[in-house]
Write a protein that holds these residues in place. Structure first.
Motif, PDB file in Angstrom:
ATOM      1  N   GLY A   7      -8.156  -1.440   0.906  1.00  0.00           N
ATOM      2  CA  GLY A   7      -8.350  -1.174   2.322  1.00  0.00           C
ATOM      3  C   GLY A   7      -7.299  -0.268   2.925  1.00  0.00           C
ATOM      4  O   GLY A   7      -7.041  -0.315   4.125  1.00  0.00           O
ATOM      5  N   VAL A   8      -6.695   0.573   2.085  1.00  0.00           N
ATOM      6  CA  VAL A   8      -5.641   1.475   2.553  1.00  0.00           C
ATOM      7  C   VAL A   8      -6.259   2.631   3.345  1.00  0.00           C
ATOM      8  O   VAL A   8      -7.325   3.147   2.994  1.00  0.00           O
ATOM      9  CB  VAL A   8      -4.853   2.028   1.346  1.00  0.00           C
ATOM     10  N   ASN A   9      -5.591   3.035   4.418  1.00  0.00           N
ATOM     11  CA  ASN A   9      -6.025   4.226   5.149  1.00  0.00           C
ATOM     12  C   ASN A   9      -5.966   5.422   4.194  1.00  0.00           C
ATOM     13  O   ASN A   9      -4.914   5.738   3.640  1.00  0.00           O
ATOM     14  CB  ASN A   9      -5.092   4.468   6.342  1.00  0.00           C
ATOM     15  N   PRO A  10      -7.097   6.111   3.978  1.00  0.00           N
ATOM     16  CA  PRO A  10      -7.120   7.162   2.956  1.00  0.00           C
ATOM     17  C   PRO A  10      -6.682   8.537   3.433  1.00  0.00           C
ATOM     18  O   PRO A  10      -6.783   9.505   2.674  1.00  0.00           O
ATOM     19  CB  PRO A  10      -8.602   7.195   2.570  1.00  0.00           C
ATOM     20  N   ASP A  11      -6.198   8.648   4.657  1.00  0.00           N
ATOM     21  CA  ASP A  11      -5.922   9.974   5.210  1.00  0.00           C
ATOM     22  C   ASP A  11      -4.942  10.775   4.350  1.00  0.00           C
ATOM     23  O   ASP A  11      -5.145  11.973   4.119  1.00  0.00           O
ATOM     24  CB  ASP A  11      -5.379   9.859   6.637  1.00  0.00           C
ATOM     25  N   GLU A  12      -3.880  10.134   3.886  1.00  0.00           N
ATOM     26  CA  GLU A  12      -2.897  10.854   3.069  1.00  0.00           C
ATOM     27  C   GLU A  12      -3.495  11.220   1.714  1.00  0.00           C
ATOM     28  O   GLU A  12      -3.243  12.313   1.183  1.00  0.00           O
ATOM     29  CB  GLU A  12      -1.639  10.012   2.887  1.00  0.00           C
ATOM     30  N   MET A  66     -12.855   4.240  -2.753  1.00  0.00           N
ATOM     31  CA  MET A  66     -13.143   5.569  -3.288  1.00  0.00           C
ATOM     32  C   MET A  66     -14.329   6.205  -2.586  1.00  0.00           C
ATOM     33  O   MET A  66     -14.337   7.414  -2.310  1.00  0.00           O
ATOM     34  CB  MET A  66     -13.386   5.489  -4.800  1.00  0.00           C
ATOM     35  N   LYS A  67     -15.339   5.402  -2.267  1.00  0.00           N
ATOM     36  CA  LYS A  67     -16.492   5.919  -1.539  1.00  0.00           C
ATOM     37  C   LYS A  67     -16.083   6.404  -0.146  1.00  0.00           C
ATOM     38  O   LYS A  67     -16.626   7.394   0.364  1.00  0.00           O
ATOM     39  CB  LYS A  67     -17.568   4.841  -1.426  1.00  0.00           C
ATOM     40  N   ALA A  68     -15.116   5.726   0.460  1.00  0.00           N
ATOM     41  CA  ALA A  68     -14.627   6.149   1.775  1.00  0.00           C
ATOM     42  C   ALA A  68     -13.935   7.502   1.685  1.00  0.00           C
ATOM     43  O   ALA A  68     -14.052   8.343   2.591  1.00  0.00           O
ATOM     44  CB  ALA A  68     -13.666   5.095   2.341  1.00  0.00           C
ATOM     45  N   ILE A  69     -13.221   7.723   0.583  1.00  0.00           N
ATOM     46  CA  ILE A  69     -12.591   9.028   0.357  1.00  0.00           C
ATOM     47  C   ILE A  69     -13.675  10.090   0.204  1.00  0.00           C
ATOM     48  O   ILE A  69     -13.619  11.159   0.824  1.00  0.00           O
ATOM     49  CB  ILE A  69     -11.687   8.983  -0.886  1.00  0.00           C
ATOM     50  N   GLU A  70     -14.674   9.791  -0.610  1.00  0.00           N
ATOM     51  CA  GLU A  70     -15.769  10.735  -0.834  1.00  0.00           C
ATOM     52  C   GLU A  70     -16.483  11.070   0.482  1.00  0.00           C
ATOM     53  O   GLU A  70     -16.825  12.239   0.739  1.00  0.00           O
ATOM     54  CB  GLU A  70     -16.756  10.141  -1.835  1.00  0.00           C
ATOM     55  N   ALA A  74       0.857  -1.169   0.000  1.00  0.00           N
ATOM     56  CA  ALA A  74       0.000   0.000   0.000  1.00  0.00           C
ATOM     57  C   ALA A  74       0.897   1.225   0.000  1.00  0.00           C
ATOM     58  O   ALA A  74       1.402   1.633   1.025  1.00  0.00           O
ATOM     59  CB  ALA A  74      -0.905   0.008   1.229  1.00  0.00           C
ATOM     60  N   THR A  75       1.134   1.807  -1.184  1.00  0.00           N
ATOM     61  CA  THR A  75       2.046   2.924  -1.290  1.00  0.00           C
ATOM     62  C   THR A  75       1.309   4.137  -1.801  1.00  0.00           C
ATOM     63  O   THR A  75       0.241   4.055  -2.379  1.00  0.00           O
ATOM     64  CB  THR A  75       3.212   2.603  -2.261  1.00  0.00           C
ATOM     65  N   VAL A  76       1.915   5.295  -1.605  1.00  0.00           N
ATOM     66  CA  VAL A  76       1.307   6.538  -2.020  1.00  0.00           C
ATOM     67  C   VAL A  76       2.359   7.395  -2.678  1.00  0.00           C
ATOM     68  O   VAL A  76       3.476   7.494  -2.190  1.00  0.00           O
ATOM     69  CB  VAL A  76       0.721   7.285  -0.799  1.00  0.00           C
ATOM     70  N   GLN A  77       2.000   8.002  -3.819  1.00  0.00           N
ATOM     71  CA  GLN A  77       2.898   8.922  -4.496  1.00  0.00           C
ATOM     72  C   GLN A  77       2.355  10.324  -4.314  1.00  0.00           C
ATOM     73  O   GLN A  77       1.219  10.613  -4.665  1.00  0.00           O
ATOM     74  CB  GLN A  77       2.956   8.572  -5.987  1.00  0.00           C
ATOM     75  N   SER A  78       3.159  11.215  -3.766  1.00  0.00           N
ATOM     76  CA  SER A  78       2.671  12.529  -3.388  1.00  0.00           C
ATOM     77  C   SER A  78       2.746  13.516  -4.532  1.00  0.00           C
ATOM     78  O   SER A  78       3.585  13.423  -5.409  1.00  0.00           O
ATOM     79  CB  SER A  78       3.498  13.079  -2.222  1.00  0.00           C
ATOM     80  N   GLN A 100      -3.883  15.062   0.241  1.00  0.00           N
ATOM     81  CA  GLN A 100      -3.395  15.497  -1.050  1.00  0.00           C
ATOM     82  C   GLN A 100      -4.522  16.096  -1.907  1.00  0.00           C
ATOM     83  O   GLN A 100      -4.320  17.082  -2.614  1.00  0.00           O
ATOM     84  CB  GLN A 100      -2.747  14.320  -1.792  1.00  0.00           C
ATOM     85  N   ILE A 101      -5.713  15.531  -1.827  1.00  0.00           N
ATOM     86  CA  ILE A 101      -6.850  16.075  -2.551  1.00  0.00           C
ATOM     87  C   ILE A 101      -7.150  17.491  -2.053  1.00  0.00           C
ATOM     88  O   ILE A 101      -7.398  18.412  -2.838  1.00  0.00           O
ATOM     89  CB  ILE A 101      -8.094  15.179  -2.422  1.00  0.00           C
ATOM     90  N   LYS A 102      -7.115  17.665  -0.738  1.00  0.00           N
ATOM     91  CA  LYS A 102      -7.358  18.999  -0.165  1.00  0.00           C
ATOM     92  C   LYS A 102      -6.309  19.998  -0.640  1.00  0.00           C
ATOM     93  O   LYS A 102      -6.614  21.174  -0.877  1.00  0.00           O
ATOM     94  CB  LYS A 102      -7.378  18.913   1.354  1.00  0.00           C
TER      95      LYS A 102
END
Length: 201
Positions: A186-191, A90-94, A24-28, A195-197
């Motif tokens: 199931g990745v924690n969407p906080d990051e 994606m729904k969790a992000i929304e 579960a990785t994230v690219q900023s 980034q969306i904000k």
């Protein structure tokens, strides 16, 4: 000529997108989003000239999404496990961005050009209770493959007609430039939300 444009776009984005292979990785994002420009940046996926079709049977060129950050995943509706979970992610992000609902596009693009008709995508949207900010797309096979290359989302059709594929949620800025990706289920969407904000601001 169109094939040359596709290849050039693919090479440009592949040069700039090289995600780590973590579970579960994230690219900023490296820079904040700019306002949509009359001339899109060369690395924008909105440069693709192809016409897709929405779940409401409306034609859509990706450039029509410009002006808002877009949260996008590539899926297929006959997927029994990963794609429903990716959609739920994606729904969790929304759900964590209710105040910004009208300022963000949520887009699903299908790999399954044969089975995922507008009617099937509409059914999937209804079954998954996807709101009015969601756009589900299917398009020509070549266009879908080109988009997957630009977004670095690998997929392969299996003998049974289903697909093996990467599980990624990509965030595009207002000009269609990939700024961020979340990989895994199931990745924690906080990051991702942070980034969306940043892009919204």
């Amino acid at each position: 000529m169109k094939q040359t444009i596709r290849l050039a776009l693919a090479l440009l984005l592949l040069a700039s997108c090289s995600p780590n292979k973590e579970e579960a990785t994230v690219q900023s994002a490296t820079t904040p989003a700019a306002r949509p420009a009359a001339v899109l940046p060369p690395e924008s996926v909105y440069q693709l000239p192809d016409t897709f079709q929405t779940q409401d049977k409306k034609p859509l060129v990706l450039k029509a999404l410009a002006g808002k950050p877009t949260v996008l995943a590539m899926v297929f509706t006959n997927c029994g496990y990963a794609c429903p979970r990716l959609t739920d992610d994606m729904k969790a992000i929304e759900a964590k961005l209710p105040a910004d609902a009208s300022r963000i596009n949520y887009v699903l693009v299908s790999f399954d050009v044969a089975r995922d008709t507008a009617e099937q995508l509409k059914k999937y949207a209804t079954d998954k209770e996807l709101g009015k900010n969601w756009v589900l797309l299917h398009g020509p096979e070549e266009a879908v493959r080109t988009l997957s290359v630009l977004l670095n989302v690998q997929y392969e059709k299996n003998a049974d007609g289903n697909f093996s594929h990467a599980n990624k949620i990509i965030v595009l800025d207002k000009n269609g430039v990939p700024r961020f990706h979340q990989e895994g289920l199931g990745v924690n969407p906080d990051e991702t939300i942070r980034q969306i904000k940043t892009l919204l601001n």
